[in-house]
Design an enzyme around this catalytic site. Structure first.
Site, PDB file in Angstrom:
ATOM      1  N   THR A  40      67.156  19.445  13.226  1.00 52.34           N
ATOM      2  CA  THR A  40      67.291  18.495  12.119  1.00 52.34           C
ATOM      3  C   THR A  40      66.773  17.110  12.499  1.00 52.34           C
ATOM      4  O   THR A  40      66.465  16.311  11.618  1.00 52.34           O
ATOM      5  CB  THR A  40      68.757  18.367  11.683  1.00 52.34           C
ATOM      6  OG1 THR A  40      69.564  18.135  12.850  1.00 52.34           O
ATOM      7  CG2 THR A  40      69.242  19.625  10.993  1.00 52.34           C
ATOM      8  N   GLY A 126      64.263  24.128  31.827  1.00 52.58           N
ATOM      9  CA  GLY A 126      63.919  25.244  30.966  1.00 52.58           C
ATOM     10  C   GLY A 126      65.107  25.896  30.297  1.00 52.58           C
ATOM     11  O   GLY A 126      64.996  27.002  29.778  1.00 52.58           O
ATOM     12  N   GLY A 128      67.100  24.212  27.907  1.00 57.09           N
ATOM     13  CA  GLY A 128      67.447  23.570  26.647  1.00 57.09           C
ATOM     14  C   GLY A 128      68.491  22.479  26.777  1.00 57.09           C
ATOM     15  O   GLY A 128      69.111  22.094  25.782  1.00 57.09           O
ATOM     16  N   ASP A 176      67.460  13.825  21.915  1.00 60.46           N
ATOM     17  CA  ASP A 176      67.693  14.007  23.344  1.00 60.46           C
ATOM     18  C   ASP A 176      67.692  12.674  24.088  1.00 60.46           C
ATOM     19  O   ASP A 176      68.588  12.383  24.878  1.00 60.46           O
ATOM     20  CB  ASP A 176      66.634  14.936  23.933  1.00 60.46           C
ATOM     21  CG  ASP A 176      66.683  16.330  23.341  1.00 60.46           C
ATOM     22  OD1 ASP A 176      67.640  16.632  22.607  1.00 60.46           O
ATOM     23  OD2 ASP A 176      65.749  17.110  23.607  1.00 60.46           O
ATOM     24  N   TYR A 225      57.903  25.575  18.569  1.00 67.93           N
ATOM     25  CA  TYR A 225      58.579  24.319  18.207  1.00 67.93           C
ATOM     26  C   TYR A 225      57.677  23.494  17.292  1.00 67.93           C
ATOM     27  O   TYR A 225      58.086  23.033  16.223  1.00 67.93           O
ATOM     28  CB  TYR A 225      58.917  23.535  19.473  1.00 67.93           C
ATOM     29  CG  TYR A 225      59.672  22.248  19.214  1.00 67.93           C
ATOM     30  CD1 TYR A 225      61.054  22.205  19.307  1.00 67.93           C
ATOM     31  CD2 TYR A 225      59.002  21.077  18.873  1.00 67.93           C
ATOM     32  CE1 TYR A 225      61.760  21.036  19.076  1.00 67.93           C
ATOM     33  CE2 TYR A 225      59.695  19.904  18.633  1.00 67.93           C
ATOM     34  CZ  TYR A 225      61.060  19.891  18.739  1.00 67.93           C
ATOM     35  OH  TYR A 225      61.751  18.732  18.494  1.00 67.93           O
TER      36      TYR A 225
END
Length: 390
Positions: A40, A126, A128, A176, A225
């Protein structure tokens, strides 16, 4: 469990002295887990991450000149960044995250001095959990400090996102970097990815964040992605013919989407439905946290996973298995995949008293079915990035 900050401080400063000589300042930035609100952020929507007790540390000292020397305790390479080079190209290498940040700082008007950097991280790569964002934020803090400069956390997050978008080439949203810079111990962070307004939501006592790494990362993740982002943008273009005020999927509600569903290709409709309903779930989850309704929060986590599996199609067999197994264990409040998908980790809210049994039961069941022994980490919500002075 991870190394303590005190040990990391001692080890990395000593290693820096061995490698470069001299005394270093030390900065850290955490990885993150996302409780709800997946895919989102790049749609101007809502997310609810928390910083976790896995970090990237960067030791730094200024040196004369305009080059940056970058070494890592995790990799053997030595990288030199010439800040005065006419052109710097990415290497498709871990150092691109540092190089991109250095170039973004320069372009933003922060003239950097030469510096030596030594990096160490224990954020599983790797998986996430945003090791890349942690590298970016910690490196940016270190480079700024070596040049006697500073930047507020929100501006820092925006700059590091821009570096990853423009230099590394990953079209990530702001989540992030934002939570790595702005996280707060004991709290989830509900972020409006359009306005960058955020609220800190206390996590309830007696509940742990349990992160389960499937040990699987499928090769299609990075390409898919960017494909998902392009599909969302196509949905916005199509819907804006009927809803002229729509600038992103954030501006679409569920009733509008259903009204114009027939105008969308089926796959675009499903991508849009995930984002529109996921935004609503984040807002409902925030209300559930504030009222202490953990049963509702867990239910929303389950809905989020099913949507990511069926509408957004970014889950995989191993993630689905992990969620299915976890949902049957006593003491689990909620579980879902977390991160970009196609492998990596699940996030589980588990009552503290049930954590030992959860770890044992889930590990045994997952290994029996897949042959893989999963990594299982227990964390509290941690503070965001900063200098380590101890």
């Amino acid at each position: 469990m991870i190394n303590t900050a005190g040990r990391a401080t001692f080890d990395l400063r000593k290693q820096f002295e061995d490698v470069y000589g001299g005394t270093a300042r030390l900065f850290r930035a955490p990885g993150r887990v996302n409780l709800i609100g997946e895919h989102t952020d790049y749609n101007d929507g809502f997310v609810m991450p928390a910083a976790i007790e896995f970090d990237v540390w960067v030791a730094v000292a200024e040196h004369v000149g305009r080059t940056i020397s970058v070494r890592s305790c995790n990799f053997p390479d030595v990288v030199e960044i010439d800040l005065d080079a006419k052109e710097t190209k990415k290497k498709n290498h871990w150092s691109d995250y540092v190089t991109g940040v250095a170039l973004a700082l320069e372009r933003a008007g922060h003239r950097l001095r030469g510096a030596d950097l030594l990096i160490r991280g224990d954020v599983p790569m790797g998986s996430g959990l945003s090791s890349s964002a942690a590298v970016e934020i910690a490196s940016a803090l270190a480079l700024l400090a070596a040049s006697d400069k500073s930047m507020d956390p929100v501006s820092l997050a925006k700059l590091c996102q821009r570096a990853e978008n423009e230099f590394v080439g990953a079209r990530v949203g702001i989540m992030d970097q934002f939570v790595s810079a702005c996280g707060r111990a004991g709290h989830a962070l509900m972020l409006d990815c359009r306005s960058l307004e955020y609220r800190l939501l206390p996590l309830p006592a007696g509940v742990s964040l349990v992160i389960c790494n499937t040990l699987v990362k499928h090769s299609l993740a990075s390409g898919e992605y960017n494909t998902r982002r392009a599909e969302c943008e196509r949905g916005v273009r199509l819907l804006s013919r009927f809803l002229p005020d729509v600038r992103s999927l954030r501006d679409v509600n569920a009733s509008d989407l259903e009204r114009y569903a027939g105008e969308l290709p089926e796959i675009i409709y499903h991508r849009c439905r995930h984002v529109v309903l996921e935004n609503a779930r984040v807002e409902e989850a925030a209300s559930a946290l504030r009222s202490g309704d953990l049963e509702l929060f867990g239910h929303l986590m389950g809905e989020s996973h099913r949507s990511l599996r069926d509408d957004y199609e970014v889950s995989c067999d191993e993630l689905n298995l992990m969620v299915d197994l976890a949902s049957k264990v006593k003491g689990v409040i909620g579980c879902r995949m977390t991160g970009g998908g196609f492998g990596g980790c699940t996030i589980n809210l588990v009552r503290d008293s049930a954590v030992p049994g959860f770890r044992s039961e889930l590990a045994d069941s997952y290994q029996t079915i897949t042959g893989l022994a999963p990594q299982i980490f227990v964390s509290t919500a941690a503070d965001g990035a900063g200098e380590v002075t101890a």
